[in-house]
Design a protein around this motif. Structure first.
Motif, PDB file in Angstrom:
ATOM      1  N   CYS A 102      35.216  39.865  37.247  1.00 32.31           N
ATOM      2  CA  CYS A 102      35.082  39.695  38.697  1.00 32.31           C
ATOM      3  C   CYS A 102      35.328  41.019  39.419  1.00 32.31           C
ATOM      4  CB  CYS A 102      36.053  38.633  39.196  1.00 32.31           C
ATOM      5  SG  CYS A 102      35.649  36.958  38.659  1.00 32.31           S
ATOM      6  N   ALA A 103      36.354  41.752  38.983  1.00 29.76           N
ATOM      7  CA  ALA A 103      36.667  43.035  39.612  1.00 29.76           C
ATOM      8  C   ALA A 103      35.538  44.036  39.397  1.00 29.76           C
ATOM      9  CB  ALA A 103      37.978  43.584  39.063  1.00 29.76           C
ATOM     10  N   ALA A 104      34.980  44.066  38.184  1.00 34.51           N
ATOM     11  CA  ALA A 104      33.900  45.004  37.887  1.00 34.51           C
ATOM     12  C   ALA A 104      32.671  44.701  38.743  1.00 34.51           C
ATOM     13  CB  ALA A 104      33.542  44.935  36.403  1.00 34.51           C
ATOM     14  N   THR A 105      32.312  43.423  38.859  1.00 38.42           N
ATOM     15  CA  THR A 105      31.155  43.058  39.678  1.00 38.42           C
ATOM     16  C   THR A 105      31.386  43.452  41.134  1.00 38.42           C
ATOM     17  OG1 THR A 105      30.590  41.221  38.221  1.00 38.42           O
ATOM     18  CG2 THR A 105      29.697  41.139  40.442  1.00 38.42           C
ATOM     19  N   PHE A 106      32.572  43.163  41.640  1.00 37.58           N
ATOM     20  CA  PHE A 106      32.915  43.519  43.017  1.00 37.58           C
ATOM     21  C   PHE A 106      32.737  45.020  43.239  1.00 37.58           C
ATOM     22  CE2 PHE A 106      35.786  44.959  46.303  1.00 37.58           C
ATOM     23  CZ  PHE A 106      35.717  43.994  47.293  1.00 37.58           C
ATOM     24  N   LEU A 107      33.290  45.829  42.344  1.00 38.11           N
ATOM     25  CA  LEU A 107      33.268  47.280  42.525  1.00 38.11           C
ATOM     26  C   LEU A 107      31.855  47.850  42.414  1.00 38.11           C
ATOM     27  CD1 LEU A 107      36.524  48.196  40.584  1.00 38.11           C
ATOM     28  CD2 LEU A 107      36.171  48.267  43.070  1.00 38.11           C
ATOM     29  N   VAL A 108      31.066  47.349  41.474  1.00 45.61           N
ATOM     30  CA  VAL A 108      29.684  47.827  41.327  1.00 45.61           C
ATOM     31  C   VAL A 108      28.871  47.467  42.566  1.00 45.61           C
ATOM     32  CG1 VAL A 108      27.535  47.497  40.035  1.00 45.61           C
ATOM     33  CG2 VAL A 108      29.679  47.842  38.802  1.00 45.61           C
ATOM     34  N   GLY A 142      41.055  30.258  47.402  1.00 49.04           N
ATOM     35  CA  GLY A 142      40.410  28.960  47.613  1.00 49.04           C
ATOM     36  C   GLY A 142      38.999  28.924  47.059  1.00 49.04           C
ATOM     37  N   LEU A 143      38.262  30.006  47.247  1.00 48.66           N
ATOM     38  CA  LEU A 143      36.905  30.077  46.692  1.00 48.66           C
ATOM     39  C   LEU A 143      36.931  30.065  45.173  1.00 48.66           C
ATOM     40  CD1 LEU A 143      35.413  32.676  49.194  1.00 48.66           C
ATOM     41  CD2 LEU A 143      34.683  30.283  48.926  1.00 48.66           C
ATOM     42  N   ARG A 144      37.930  30.701  44.585  1.00 49.03           N
ATOM     43  CA  ARG A 144      38.060  30.699  43.120  1.00 49.03           C
ATOM     44  C   ARG A 144      38.342  29.286  42.602  1.00 49.03           C
ATOM     45  NH1 ARG A 144      35.259  34.667  41.760  1.00 49.03           N
ATOM     46  NH2 ARG A 144      36.057  36.703  42.287  1.00 49.03           N
ATOM     47  N   LEU A 168      41.283  41.146  44.665  1.00 49.90           N
ATOM     48  CA  LEU A 168      41.930  41.050  43.359  1.00 49.90           C
ATOM     49  C   LEU A 168      43.108  40.076  43.413  1.00 49.90           C
ATOM     50  CD1 LEU A 168      41.984  42.037  40.438  1.00 49.90           C
ATOM     51  CD2 LEU A 168      43.463  43.921  41.179  1.00 49.90           C
ATOM     52  N   SER A 169      43.916  40.149  44.462  1.00 51.73           N
ATOM     53  CA  SER A 169      45.052  39.228  44.599  1.00 51.73           C
ATOM     54  C   SER A 169      44.581  37.777  44.655  1.00 51.73           C
ATOM     55  CB  SER A 169      45.852  39.543  45.863  1.00 51.73           C
ATOM     56  OG  SER A 169      46.389  40.830  45.805  1.00 51.73           O
ATOM     57  N   GLY A 170      43.554  37.512  45.448  1.00 43.75           N
ATOM     58  CA  GLY A 170      43.018  36.159  45.547  1.00 43.75           C
ATOM     59  C   GLY A 170      42.445  35.673  44.238  1.00 43.75           C
ATOM     60  N   THR A 171      41.808  36.570  43.494  1.00 40.99           N
ATOM     61  CA  THR A 171      41.245  36.213  42.191  1.00 40.99           C
ATOM     62  C   THR A 171      42.356  35.892  41.197  1.00 40.99           C
ATOM     63  OG1 THR A 171      39.270  37.558  42.590  1.00 40.99           O
ATOM     64  CG2 THR A 171      39.807  37.067  40.292  1.00 40.99           C
ATOM     65  N   LEU A 172      43.398  36.721  41.180  1.00 45.25           N
ATOM     66  CA  LEU A 172      44.531  36.476  40.275  1.00 45.25           C
ATOM     67  C   LEU A 172      45.204  35.142  40.588  1.00 45.25           C
ATOM     68  CD1 LEU A 172      46.046  40.078  40.259  1.00 45.25           C
ATOM     69  CD2 LEU A 172      45.075  38.898  38.275  1.00 45.25           C
ATOM     70  N   LEU A 173      45.298  34.800  41.875  1.00 49.71           N
ATOM     71  CA  LEU A 173      45.941  33.545  42.278  1.00 49.71           C
ATOM     72  C   LEU A 173      45.059  32.319  42.045  1.00 49.71           C
ATOM     73  CD1 LEU A 173      47.521  34.605  45.694  1.00 49.71           C
ATOM     74  CD2 LEU A 173      48.764  33.948  43.624  1.00 49.71           C
ATOM     75  N   GLY A 174      43.764  32.484  42.253  1.00 48.66           N
ATOM     76  CA  GLY A 174      42.878  31.328  42.249  1.00 48.66           C
ATOM     77  C   GLY A 174      42.317  30.911  40.909  1.00 48.66           C
TER      78      GLY A 174
END
Length: 197
Positions: A102-108, A142-144, A168-174
């Motif tokens: 998810c982080a890689a896609t976001f950054l690219v 929430g989206l995650r 990243l924080s939301g992804t780690l939590l969700g």
């Protein structure tokens, strides 16, 4: 207004968004043309994880990240990991790989498209961004919960202009809850199929 003039205005206004769509389309086409999509079968992923514990994990993470850019559903990677490693170990491995993907896609996508979705000034877009900006970590979490690692979600959030840290924080939590639920589901399927054979 001529068609050429309209096209120029569209390109000027939405050029970054079109660049992301073109990049993802070319990536999918290139992998399809060279037959590389065979690397995304559950069997290939399982074999890689089982044969080479360390390198298999790194390859798994890389394939998950590449698969996310290619719009491959994340549940395929999760199912392969659960079958290969069991629900607990497979879940942890998938969580780490999913966050990285998810982080890689976001950054690219952010690198190519910036905050291209902010160029939409319609009332619905303003309301959506106001909600996203008020609590970005909670919004992403929430989206995650609803969409997990859905590639299109990562692309949209990459173009949304929210800070990477909040993303990243939301992804780690969700992600933990839906990944745990899917692990239990796929483990149950494996048990049912195993008892029936």
């Amino acid at each position: 207004m001529t068609a050429g003039r309209q096209g120029s205005l569209l390109l000027a206004r939405h050029g970054r968004l079109l660049a992301v769509i073109a990049f993802l389309g070319l990536l999918v086409a290139a992998f399809g043309m060279f037959g590389a999509d065979e690397h995304f079968s559950p069997e290939t992923i399982q074999q890689g994880l089982l044969r080479h514990p360390v390198w298999g994990f790194l390859i798994y993470v890389g394939l998950f990240a590449l698969g996310n850019l290619l719009q491959v559903p994340g549940w395929l990677f999760l199912a392969a990991a659960v079958v290969a490693l069991g629900p607990a170990h497979g879940g942890v491995v998938t969580y780490l790989a999913a966050v990285t993907a998810c982080a890689a896609t976001f950054l690219v996508v952010r690198q190519i498209g910036g905050d291209a979705l902010r160029e939409f000034h319609q009332p619905w877009a303003r309301r959506l961004f106001a909600q996203l900006d008020s609590a970005p970590e909670l919004a992403v979490a929430g989206l995650r919960l609803m969409f997990q690692t859905m590639p299109a979600l990562n692309v949209a959030l990459g173009l949304s202009g929210i800070p990477f840290r909040a993303y990243l924080s939301g992804t780690l939590l969700g992600l933990p809850l839906p990944i745990a639920a899917y692990c239990l589901f796929f483990d149950q399927i494996v048990r049912i199929l195993g008892s029936g054979s």
